[in-house]
Scaffold this motif. Sequence first.
Motif, mmCIF file in Angstrom:
data_model
loop_
_atom_site.group_PDB
_atom_site.id
_atom_site.type_symbol
_atom_site.label_atom_id
_atom_site.label_comp_id
_atom_site.label_asym_id
_atom_site.label_seq_id
_atom_site.Cartn_x
_atom_site.Cartn_y
_atom_site.Cartn_z
ATOM 1 N N HIS A 217 47.735 35.381 43.188
ATOM 2 C CA HIS A 217 47.601 36.801 43.540
ATOM 3 C C HIS A 217 46.612 36.859 44.703
ATOM 4 C CE1 HIS A 217 46.634 41.147 41.864
ATOM 5 N NE2 HIS A 217 46.789 41.146 43.170
ATOM 6 N N ARG A 218 47.150 37.071 45.888
ATOM 7 C CA ARG A 218 46.285 37.066 47.080
ATOM 8 C C ARG A 218 46.393 38.401 47.802
ATOM 9 N NH1 ARG A 218 48.660 31.363 48.781
ATOM 10 N NH2 ARG A 218 47.691 30.113 47.145
ATOM 11 N N ASN A 219 45.260 38.964 48.119
ATOM 12 C CA ASN A 219 45.185 40.157 48.959
ATOM 13 C C ASN A 219 44.680 39.712 50.330
ATOM 14 O OD1 ASN A 219 44.035 42.781 46.636
ATOM 15 N ND2 ASN A 219 45.605 41.241 46.417
ATOM 16 N N PRO A 220 45.118 40.363 51.407
ATOM 17 C CA PRO A 220 44.603 39.926 52.723
ATOM 18 C C PRO A 220 43.098 40.156 52.848
ATOM 19 C CG PRO A 220 46.094 41.839 52.940
ATOM 20 C CD PRO A 220 46.151 41.396 51.504
ATOM 21 N N VAL A 221 42.633 41.364 52.459
ATOM 22 C CA VAL A 221 41.204 41.709 52.506
ATOM 23 C C VAL A 221 40.947 42.752 51.431
ATOM 24 C CG1 VAL A 221 40.717 41.297 54.952
ATOM 25 C CG2 VAL A 221 41.725 43.464 54.267
ATOM 26 N N VAL A 222 39.682 43.009 51.124
ATOM 27 C CA VAL A 222 39.327 44.091 50.206
ATOM 28 C C VAL A 222 38.217 44.929 50.833
ATOM 29 C CG1 VAL A 222 40.029 43.135 47.981
ATOM 30 C CG2 VAL A 222 37.827 42.466 48.964
ATOM 31 N N PRO A 223 38.066 46.193 50.372
ATOM 32 C CA PRO A 223 36.990 47.017 50.924
ATOM 33 C C PRO A 223 35.609 46.491 50.534
ATOM 34 C CG PRO A 223 38.283 48.227 49.258
ATOM 35 C CD PRO A 223 38.911 46.883 49.409
ATOM 36 N N ASP A 224 34.577 46.953 51.233
ATOM 37 C CA ASP A 224 33.206 46.454 51.025
ATOM 38 C C ASP A 224 32.695 46.672 49.607
ATOM 39 O OD1 ASP A 224 33.135 45.654 53.589
ATOM 40 O OD2 ASP A 224 32.024 47.399 54.340
ATOM 41 N N HIS A 225 33.163 47.745 48.932
ATOM 42 C CA HIS A 225 32.627 48.036 47.596
ATOM 43 C C HIS A 225 33.193 47.101 46.521
ATOM 44 C CE1 HIS A 225 36.427 50.370 47.300
ATOM 45 N NE2 HIS A 225 36.385 49.951 46.060
ATOM 46 N N PHE A 226 34.152 46.247 46.887
ATOM 47 C CA PHE A 226 34.785 45.350 45.910
ATOM 48 C C PHE A 226 33.760 44.317 45.428
ATOM 49 C CE2 PHE A 226 38.287 42.847 44.163
ATOM 50 C CZ PHE A 226 39.246 43.827 43.909
ATOM 51 N N GLN B 229 43.525 36.777 53.988
ATOM 52 C CA GLN B 229 43.762 37.061 55.422
ATOM 53 C C GLN B 229 45.238 37.193 55.813
ATOM 54 O OE1 GLN B 229 40.911 37.574 57.285
ATOM 55 N NE2 GLN B 229 39.816 37.139 55.376
ATOM 56 N N TYR B 230 46.083 36.227 55.437
ATOM 57 C CA TYR B 230 47.409 36.140 56.071
ATOM 58 C C TYR B 230 48.418 37.156 55.568
ATOM 59 C CZ TYR B 230 48.965 33.706 51.831
ATOM 60 O OH TYR B 230 49.298 33.387 50.542
ATOM 61 N N GLY B 231 48.146 37.813 54.423
ATOM 62 C CA GLY B 231 49.127 38.772 53.908
ATOM 63 C C GLY B 231 48.919 38.985 52.425
ATOM 64 N N SER C 144 58.725 35.588 56.175
ATOM 65 C CA SER C 144 57.744 36.662 56.302
ATOM 66 C C SER C 144 57.007 36.860 54.981
ATOM 67 C CB SER C 144 58.432 37.953 56.718
ATOM 68 O OG SER C 144 59.354 38.333 55.724
ATOM 69 N N VAL C 145 55.812 37.440 55.065
ATOM 70 C CA VAL C 145 54.986 37.728 53.890
ATOM 71 C C VAL C 145 54.673 39.226 53.928
ATOM 72 C CG1 VAL C 145 52.785 37.197 52.755
ATOM 73 C CG2 VAL C 145 53.934 35.439 54.101
ATOM 74 N N PRO C 146 54.759 39.939 52.778
ATOM 75 C CA PRO C 146 54.408 41.365 52.792
ATOM 76 C C PRO C 146 52.989 41.562 53.311
ATOM 77 C CG PRO C 146 55.345 40.744 50.664
ATOM 78 C CD PRO C 146 55.137 39.468 51.439
ATOM 79 N N VAL C 147 52.748 42.727 53.956
ATOM 80 C CA VAL C 147 51.412 42.952 54.502
ATOM 81 C C VAL C 147 50.441 43.458 53.433
ATOM 82 C CG1 VAL C 147 52.094 43.332 56.888
ATOM 83 C CG2 VAL C 147 52.038 45.281 55.330
ATOM 84 N N ASP C 148 50.962 44.216 52.450
ATOM 85 C CA ASP C 148 50.063 44.778 51.432
ATOM 86 C C ASP C 148 50.848 45.124 50.165
ATOM 87 O OD1 ASP C 148 51.488 47.085 52.029
ATOM 88 O OD2 ASP C 148 49.850 48.047 53.106
ATOM 89 N N TRP C 149 50.128 45.646 49.139
ATOM 90 C CA TRP C 149 50.760 45.935 47.857
ATOM 91 C C TRP C 149 51.780 47.063 47.970
ATOM 92 C CZ3 TRP C 149 49.531 50.908 46.516
ATOM 93 C CH2 TRP C 149 48.314 51.428 46.970
#
Length: 334
Positions: free
Chosen positions: A153-162, A230-232, A265-270
């Motif tokens: 389960h990979r997210n590209p990035v998360v917000p600062d409050h994570f 990072q990548y997706g 291709s890889v999805p960009v986000d959820w």
Amino acid sequence: MVVNVGVIGTGMIGTYHIERLSTQLAGARVAAVFDVAAERARQVADSVGATAHADAHDVINDDGVDAVVVASPGDTHAEYALACIKAGKPLLSEKPLATTVEDCLAVLEAEAGHGRRLVQVGFMRRYDAGYGRVKAAVDDGSIGEPLVVHCVHRNPVVPDHFTSDMLQTDSVIHEIDTTRWLLGDEIVAATVLTPRSTPLAAAHLRDPQLTVMETAAGAIVEVEMFVNAQYGYDVRCEIVGSEGTVELETPSAVSLTSGGRRSRSVPVDWKQRFGAAFHAEFEQWIAAAATGHVTGPSAWDGYAATAVAVACVDALESGRRVPVSLVDQPAMYA
Ligand code: ISE
């Protein structure tokens, strides 16, 4: 019949749901909203012809509201679930059902007192076509006895409050729910390993984390949770069974072959990855709310997921293997 929906929380996920309810789903309209950011709530309400209330409880108790979507911060969910049950209104609560086991149990008790299900928890992956095919393969015996589940389960990035805990309570909680649902088995213990963190994560964050869970039937589930990949947006799941394996495919991924290379291709986000699942979830919930008979992931599922997620946080912080024990399942969830 048109179901008049009240939405509590007009942040990112709340407005995502409001847009779907207002423009993409027949049989529903957004009648009322609330958010602690009052001006944002008013703007959203104006854009869909809804009333903006000054208090979340006014949304729940509004006579013009038939059913409620709870999309506020997790630590407010239990309070609103209890109020919806008291008002006798069906609700779709974003995960988690509650952030503590005690609050989940209070919701279970209130629903039992009401006598029938009103609560659905937003575990939308159960509505993903690919996960549905994985479940069918487990259920029809194609892979024999499930032994090991490998999840990524990979997210590209998360917000600062994570925070480091949120890798478990906000993210791995999806794998906790899908595992329970796919295997029809409860998770009884968890251990969390922390490799060195990526230099691209915020300094306070342990990222990635490797969660290893044991089920009552003896299967092992491992989840690589990485929120700064990072990548997706990349979600994988393979179940290894005694007679074969079944692996989740990413829907509509494109395979490109050009210049001597082949790439996918890889999805960009959820939203891109699970948009269709959210749509199916809401379609089903609206139809259920119209009849007053809620059927999706239940308050029991929400309770079990929180109990495991809380154990995972304990395992992360202590470095120990943490057992999970659940109360007896009330008959109405069997
Ligand atoms: C987020 O809250 C979600 O629910 C996403 O589906 C998940 O991928 C992400 O990790 C969570 O933070």
